[in-house]
Design a protein around this motif. Sequence first.
Motif, PDB file in Angstrom:
ATOM      1  N   VAL A  93      10.235   2.101  -5.278  1.00 28.95           N
ATOM      2  CA  VAL A  93       9.078   2.398  -4.430  1.00 28.95           C
ATOM      3  C   VAL A  93       7.929   1.486  -4.858  1.00 28.95           C
ATOM      4  CG1 VAL A  93       9.760   4.767  -3.893  1.00 28.95           C
ATOM      5  CG2 VAL A  93       8.375   4.335  -5.916  1.00 28.95           C
ATOM      6  N   PRO A  94       7.194   0.929  -3.877  1.00 30.59           N
ATOM      7  CA  PRO A  94       6.155  -0.043  -4.209  1.00 30.59           C
ATOM      8  C   PRO A  94       4.857   0.583  -4.694  1.00 30.59           C
ATOM      9  CG  PRO A  94       6.303   0.229  -1.834  1.00 30.59           C
ATOM     10  CD  PRO A  94       7.396   1.069  -2.429  1.00 30.59           C
ATOM     11  N   LEU A  95       4.246  -0.102  -5.641  1.00 30.21           N
ATOM     12  CA  LEU A  95       2.919   0.258  -6.119  1.00 30.21           C
ATOM     13  C   LEU A  95       1.921  -0.215  -5.072  1.00 30.21           C
ATOM     14  CD1 LEU A  95       1.700  -0.224  -9.720  1.00 30.21           C
ATOM     15  CD2 LEU A  95       0.222  -0.791  -7.832  1.00 30.21           C
ATOM     16  N   ARG A  96       1.010   0.665  -4.674  1.00 28.16           N
ATOM     17  CA  ARG A  96       0.032   0.343  -3.629  1.00 28.16           C
ATOM     18  C   ARG A  96      -1.379   0.537  -4.166  1.00 28.16           C
ATOM     19  NH1 ARG A  96       3.264  -2.650  -1.224  1.00 28.16           N
ATOM     20  NH2 ARG A  96       4.546  -1.819   0.452  1.00 28.16           N
ATOM     21  N   GLY A  97      -2.237  -0.421  -3.905  1.00 24.76           N
ATOM     22  CA  GLY A  97      -3.603  -0.371  -4.407  1.00 24.76           C
ATOM     23  C   GLY A  97      -3.660  -0.892  -5.830  1.00 24.76           C
ATOM     24  N   LYS A  98      -4.877  -1.046  -6.321  1.00 27.08           N
ATOM     25  CA  LYS A  98      -5.055  -1.570  -7.673  1.00 27.08           C
ATOM     26  C   LYS A  98      -4.584  -0.571  -8.723  1.00 27.08           C
ATOM     27  CE  LYS A  98      -8.495  -5.041  -7.085  1.00 27.08           C
ATOM     28  NZ  LYS A  98      -9.843  -5.525  -7.356  1.00 27.08           N
TER      29      LYS A  98
END
Length: 160
Positions: A93-98
């Motif tokens: 699952v992708p990391l989103r945001g800083k």
Amino acid sequence: QLDVCRIGLGLYGLWPSNETKAIAKKVTLKRGLSWKTKVVDIKELPKNHGIGYDVSFITDKPTKVAVVPVGYYDGIPRSATNKAWMLIQGQKVPLRGKVMMNMCVLDVTALHVKIGDEVVIIGTQGKTSVTAEEWAEWSKTINYEIVTKINPLLPRKLVK
């Protein structure tokens, strides 16, 4: 002479370089490190919703996100912002945001995630893995830096 070796990064089951790995053809290293956390919150976000400091990611559709309690204080590189992946339910699952000081946000739209679900930062879940080498690539650094920056205050569990 030459009857002692310094294992260094090999203790984690990591090679210092592809060149070293190619030279040591008869040596097999077994991964000796996994880094895990748990989901602490889940949010449903609408399309065009910003995530993270400086609104560094904007959803392009309704999106379900999971918050995990790890950030740059713990050793997650800020330079992996919007590039890294973690594992939940054996899926990347992708990391989103800083990356924040003590949390990250993951896009879990395709999964049925609940609070308390295990999240693998480095290691294997099911048949899928995330490696220190991948984190190094996402962060434009080396695997040494990834594993040595894991905060020494985080709890450790020795598994035999």
